[in-house]
Design an enzyme around this catalytic site. Structure first.
Site, short mmCIF file in Angstrom:
data_model
loop_
_atom_site.label_atom_id
_atom_site.label_comp_id
_atom_site.label_asym_id
_atom_site.label_seq_id
_atom_site.Cartn_x
_atom_site.Cartn_y
_atom_site.Cartn_z
N GLY A 30 -5.43 41.46 9.13
CA GLY A 30 -4.50 40.55 8.48
C GLY A 30 -5.13 39.20 8.19
N CYS A 31 -4.29 38.19 8.23
CA CYS A 31 -4.70 36.82 7.91
C CYS A 31 -5.82 36.34 8.82
CB CYS A 31 -3.49 35.91 8.04
SG CYS A 31 -3.89 34.16 7.93
#
Length: 189
Positions: A30-31
């Site tokens: 993810g981020c």
């Protein structure tokens, strides 16, 4: 004179672990802001850099990767002291940091650029990563979507992405996603 210069250099640039004990590991989940903030809190980690990996394009940018225009994933490259923390311990943090069974990405960020991947540089790392994944799979009802991939190249993200959570504590994404994810992984804000 040489002794004085050596003393000054040591004070200005202290050695963090012996060079032979420092290793690198690269994680995508993810981020990268979230993952970087998580790994920066792990004892034995000497550095965490946000960037891009797993793709074919050279010199990817945030705009390209974030829009899904490349084959890269947002990732974090961690430098760690193997005398203080093991790859298995870093993998434990990785597994706790997100839902590895969701092949769409890591909520709330979905898309191939937010996929969950573990990168190995040699056969020993592949063996450790594969065993860790297999052990976790035995405890889950759904299959793990995280891919185990041969590391090729890591491209550091633009400077404004480095230490983003620490430097932007009032950013709405940081407050609503990064900090809760950090806490859910077991670390303090």
């Amino acid at each position: 004179m040489k002794t004085t210069l050596l003393l000054i250099a040591t004070l200005l640039f202290p050695v963090v672990g012996k060079a032979e004990d420092l290793r690198k590991a690269t994680f995508a989940a993810g981020c990268f802001w979230c993952l970087e903030a998580i790994y920066e809190r792990v004892p034995g980690v000497t550095g965490a850099v946000s960037g891009y990996t797993g793709g074919k394009e050279s010199n990817p940018t945030y705009q390209q990767v974030g829009s899904g225009a490349t084959t890269h994933a947002e990732a974090v490259q961690v430098t760690y002291d193997a005398e203080k923390v093991s790859l298995n311990e870093l993998l434990d943090v990785f597994w706790r940091s997100h839902d590895p069974t969701d092949g769409r990405g890591v909520a709330p960020d979905f898309g191939k650029q937010y996929r969950s991947e573990l990168y190995y540089g040699n056969s020993e790392e592949k063996k450790v990563i594969t065993a860790s994944k297999a052990a976790l799979q035995k405890t889950l009802k759904k299959p793990i979507a995280t891919k185990v991939v041969k590391f090729t190249k890591f491209w550091p993200a633009e400077n404004y992405h480095q230490d983003y959570v620490r430097l932007n504590p009032n950013n709405s994404y940081v407050r609503n996603v990064s900090i809760p994810r950090l806490i859910e992984t077991g670390f303090k804000e």
